[in-house]
Enzyme design. Structure first.
Site, PDB file in Angstrom:
ATOM      1  N   ARG A  25     -16.275   7.780  -1.961  1.00 29.79           N
ATOM      2  CA  ARG A  25     -16.395   6.361  -1.552  1.00 29.79           C
ATOM      3  C   ARG A  25     -17.262   5.580  -2.542  1.00 29.79           C
ATOM      4  O   ARG A  25     -18.044   4.707  -2.151  1.00 29.79           O
ATOM      5  CB  ARG A  25     -16.969   6.219  -0.124  1.00 29.79           C
ATOM      6  CG  ARG A  25     -16.193   6.915   0.939  1.00 29.79           C
ATOM      7  CD  ARG A  25     -14.798   6.322   1.155  1.00 29.79           C
ATOM      8  NE  ARG A  25     -14.050   7.203   2.012  1.00 29.79           N
ATOM      9  CZ  ARG A  25     -13.232   8.169   1.530  1.00 29.79           C
ATOM     10  NH1 ARG A  25     -13.031   8.305   0.241  1.00 29.79           N
ATOM     11  NH2 ARG A  25     -12.591   8.949   2.359  1.00 29.79           N
ATOM     12  N   GLU A  43     -21.388   3.821   4.753  1.00 31.54           N
ATOM     13  CA  GLU A  43     -20.168   3.641   3.960  1.00 31.54           C
ATOM     14  C   GLU A  43     -19.824   2.144   3.910  1.00 31.54           C
ATOM     15  O   GLU A  43     -19.417   1.628   2.886  1.00 31.54           O
ATOM     16  CB  GLU A  43     -18.998   4.419   4.583  1.00 31.54           C
ATOM     17  CG  GLU A  43     -17.696   4.216   3.821  1.00 31.54           C
ATOM     18  CD  GLU A  43     -16.557   5.087   4.329  1.00 31.54           C
ATOM     19  OE1 GLU A  43     -16.795   6.225   4.756  1.00 31.54           O
ATOM     20  OE2 GLU A  43     -15.416   4.601   4.307  1.00 31.54           O
ATOM     21  N   SER A  59     -14.958   4.101   9.344  1.00 27.17           N
ATOM     22  CA  SER A  59     -16.171   4.917   9.376  1.00 27.17           C
ATOM     23  C   SER A  59     -17.369   4.103   8.913  1.00 27.17           C
ATOM     24  O   SER A  59     -17.341   3.502   7.838  1.00 27.17           O
ATOM     25  CB  SER A  59     -16.013   6.127   8.455  1.00 27.17           C
ATOM     26  OG  SER A  59     -15.034   6.981   8.999  1.00 27.17           O
TER      27      SER A  59
HETATM   28  C1  FAD Z   1      -9.349   1.212  11.379  1.00 24.92           C
HETATM   29  C2  FAD Z   1      -9.894   1.469  10.001  1.00 24.92           C
HETATM   30  C3  FAD Z   1      -9.623   2.688   9.378  1.00 24.92           C
HETATM   31  C4  FAD Z   1     -10.119   2.949   8.089  1.00 24.92           C
HETATM   32  N1  FAD Z   1      -9.848   4.157   7.520  1.00 24.92           N
HETATM   33  C5  FAD Z   1     -10.302   4.421   6.274  1.00 24.92           C
HETATM   34  C6  FAD Z   1     -10.021   5.679   5.653  1.00 24.92           C
HETATM   35  O1  FAD Z   1      -9.360   6.547   6.200  1.00 24.92           O
HETATM   36  N2  FAD Z   1     -10.499   5.886   4.388  1.00 24.92           N
HETATM   37  C7  FAD Z   1     -11.230   4.927   3.725  1.00 24.92           C
HETATM   38  O2  FAD Z   1     -11.615   5.171   2.569  1.00 24.92           O
HETATM   39  N3  FAD Z   1     -11.503   3.731   4.290  1.00 24.92           N
HETATM   40  C8  FAD Z   1     -11.070   3.455   5.546  1.00 24.92           C
HETATM   41  N4  FAD Z   1     -11.353   2.248   6.128  1.00 24.92           N
HETATM   42  C9  FAD Z   1     -12.198   1.273   5.391  1.00 24.92           C
HETATM   43  C10 FAD Z   1     -11.441   0.263   4.519  1.00 24.92           C
HETATM   44  O3  FAD Z   1     -10.157  -0.018   5.040  1.00 24.92           O
HETATM   45  C11 FAD Z   1     -11.331   0.716   3.056  1.00 24.92           C
HETATM   46  O4  FAD Z   1     -12.591   0.905   2.466  1.00 24.92           O
HETATM   47  C12 FAD Z   1     -10.563  -0.324   2.215  1.00 24.92           C
HETATM   48  O5  FAD Z   1     -10.259   0.231   0.976  1.00 24.92           O
HETATM   49  C13 FAD Z   1     -11.349  -1.629   2.010  1.00 24.92           C
HETATM   50  O6  FAD Z   1     -10.460  -2.589   1.438  1.00 24.92           O
HETATM   51  P1  FAD Z   1     -10.650  -4.144   1.740  1.00 24.92           P
HETATM   52  O7  FAD Z   1      -9.636  -4.879   0.954  1.00 24.92           O
HETATM   53  O8  FAD Z   1     -10.669  -4.396   3.192  1.00 24.92           O
HETATM   54  O9  FAD Z   1     -12.089  -4.377   1.112  1.00 24.92           O
HETATM   55  P2  FAD Z   1     -13.279  -5.274   1.692  1.00 24.92           P
HETATM   56  O10 FAD Z   1     -13.790  -4.671   2.956  1.00 24.92           O
HETATM   57  O11 FAD Z   1     -12.895  -6.695   1.703  1.00 24.92           O
HETATM   58  O12 FAD Z   1     -14.374  -5.021   0.543  1.00 24.92           O
HETATM   59  C14 FAD Z   1     -14.915  -3.743   0.340  1.00 24.92           C
HETATM   60  C15 FAD Z   1     -15.688  -3.758  -0.982  1.00 24.92           C
HETATM   61  O13 FAD Z   1     -14.793  -3.957  -2.053  1.00 24.92           O
HETATM   62  C16 FAD Z   1     -15.086  -5.162  -2.785  1.00 24.92           C
HETATM   63  N5  FAD Z   1     -13.785  -5.781  -3.125  1.00 24.92           N
HETATM   64  C17 FAD Z   1     -12.730  -5.984  -2.301  1.00 24.92           C
HETATM   65  N6  FAD Z   1     -11.684  -6.466  -3.004  1.00 24.92           N
HETATM   66  C18 FAD Z   1     -12.090  -6.572  -4.285  1.00 24.92           C
HETATM   67  C19 FAD Z   1     -11.467  -6.995  -5.500  1.00 24.92           C
HETATM   68  N7  FAD Z   1     -10.181  -7.407  -5.558  1.00 24.92           N
HETATM   69  N8  FAD Z   1     -12.203  -6.970  -6.636  1.00 24.92           N
HETATM   70  C20 FAD Z   1     -13.492  -6.548  -6.639  1.00 24.92           C
HETATM   71  N9  FAD Z   1     -14.140  -6.153  -5.519  1.00 24.92           N
HETATM   72  C21 FAD Z   1     -13.436  -6.148  -4.367  1.00 24.92           C
HETATM   73  C22 FAD Z   1     -15.968  -5.990  -1.868  1.00 24.92           C
HETATM   74  O14 FAD Z   1     -16.870  -6.776  -2.599  1.00 24.92           O
HETATM   75  C23 FAD Z   1     -16.698  -4.894  -1.070  1.00 24.92           C
HETATM   76  O15 FAD Z   1     -17.812  -4.418  -1.801  1.00 24.92           O
HETATM   77  C24 FAD Z   1     -10.882   1.958   7.410  1.00 24.92           C
HETATM   78  C25 FAD Z   1     -11.127   0.732   8.038  1.00 24.92           C
HETATM   79  C26 FAD Z   1     -10.642   0.485   9.315  1.00 24.92           C
HETATM   80  C27 FAD Z   1     -10.913  -0.851   9.954  1.00 24.92           C
END
Ligand code: FAD
Length: 314
Positions: free
Chosen positions: A176, A296, A226
């Site tokens: 992560r 995380e 998580s």
């Molecule tokens: C129900 C549920 C299940 C999940 N299961 C998992 C799992 O199995 N495994 C897992 O790893 N995660 C899981 N997650 C967490 C999450 O979905 C992941 O970490 C996902 O990759 C985050 O993507 P996001 O676009 O929502 O990022 P955000 O939450 O919007 O941002 C996360 C981070 O990335 C940065 N960021 C986002 N987009 C960009 C970009 N284009 N350029 C630069 N920085 C950026 C942000 O600044 C922040 O620091 C889960 C979440 C939920 C709600």
């Protein structure tokens, strides 16, 4: 406040793409978060560059988000510019087992494109509600597989508007983790390499993964997945449950009874309630196992609107 004319200027410079005092709860899967001074969701590269230009020239704080599925925004919101990389940056192309996807592409779409082209190796991303950009920054994954396993390179843009290509090896991936966390770089595109596979086998694996998620996670509730990282050789959910954290509740924030590493917003939870619950859970696990859980999820913003300024007067 001093900042407001510039936010109004940004708003007026990017018609239909910028919202002033935008509640961040509308942009997070936790449905929690106070107002961003201005939230910009650019529709193309030109407008993205214009946003970065204004941020740089006026020395404004910049926060980048994707689908907001791994962030907790505090109740006072976020000062400066929140840049949302969304659907307008979601072009996907696939050729010779290679998939190139825009930073705003939802992972569900990436998984579906791979399936439709008979490209295997992306199934593990099924059910993760983030974007490609968020997944690269977080090195998203599950059960030992992570996006770094399939990523060849990412195309980034910095504050000066310059594009940079970084190979997977250059992104400092870990559990992560990537060296993009905390860096002022935006993921524009990711190029990933899969392997050819039978569509019916890929489909079967996706279905199994989604079924498992349905049975082990509160997938339809408001959460950020998580909350804590798994400590080496253990599972944060298991430790929390054994320490008596399951079902613990503060206000409308509750430790899920389905998966103890998820905190669910029952409706009107505040970030303060989630943060207090996080502290409580950490304490329980330290007392029972002498293990300090690390977060995380990323915590953004401030507790009070204009936080620092309010404190100066006291
Ligand atoms: C129900 C549920 C299940 C999940 N299961 C998992 C799992 O199995 N495994 C897992 O790893 N995660 C899981 N997650 C967490 C999450 O979905 C992941 O970490 C996902 O990759 C985050 O993507 P996001 O676009 O929502 O990022 P955000 O939450 O919007 O941002 C996360 C981070 O990335 C940065 N960021 C986002 N987009 C960009 C970009 N284009 N350029 C630069 N920085 C950026 C942000 O600044 C922040 O620091 C889960 C979440 C939920 C709600």
């Amino acid at each position: 406040m001093d900042g407001q004319p510039i936010y109004q200027f940004i708003h007026d410079s990017l018609p239909g793409q910028a919202r002033l005092n935008e509640p961040m709860k509308f942009h997070t899967t936790w449905r929690i978060g106070g107002p961003a001074d201005v939230l910009v969701e650019p529709v193309n590269m030109e407008n993205l560059r214009l946003t970065l230009d204004l941020v740089r020239k006026h020395n404004l704080p910049l926060t980048v988000i994707g689908n907001g599925s791994n962030i907790l925004v505090r109740d006072g919101g976020i000062r400066g510019v929140v840049l949302k990389i969304g659907a307008r940056f979601s072009k996907v192309t696939a050729e010779n087992n290679k998939i190139t996807a825009g930073g705003g592409t939802k992972l569900v779409r990436l998984v579906n494109v791979a399936l439709s082209k008979g490209i295997g190796g992306f199934e593990f991303l099924a059910g993760i509600p983030g974007t490609v950009g968020g997944a690269v920054v977080m090195n998203a994954g599950v059960n030992g597989a992570a996006i770094c396993d399939v990523l060849e390179y990412a195309l980034l843009i910095d504050l000066s508007g310059e594009t940079i290509m970084r190979t997977s090896e250059e992104l400092g991936f870990g559990y992560r983790m990537s060296n993009l966390q905390g860096a002022s770089l935006i993921v524009l595109e990711a190029c990933c390499l899969g392997v050819s596979g039978e569509k019916k086998d890929i489909q079967k694996r996706i279905e199994e993964i989604l079924e498992k998620r349905k049975n082990t996670q509160p997938a339809t509730s408001a959460s950020a997945g998580s909350v804590f990282k798994n400590p080496p050789g253990s599972s944060a959910g298991f430790l929390i449950e054994q320490a008596g954290g399951k079902g613990l509740r503060i206000g409308d924030a509750i430790v899920s009874t389905v998966h103890s590493n998820f905190i669910v917003n029952l409706g009107k939870a505040t970030a303060r309630e989630v943060l207090d619950l996080i502290e409580k859970v950490k304490e329980l696990v330290i007392q029972r196992f002498a293990i300090e859980l690390t977060l995380e999820v990323k915590i953004l913003g401030e507790d009070h609107v204009g936080g620092d300024i309010m404190w100066k007067g006291l």
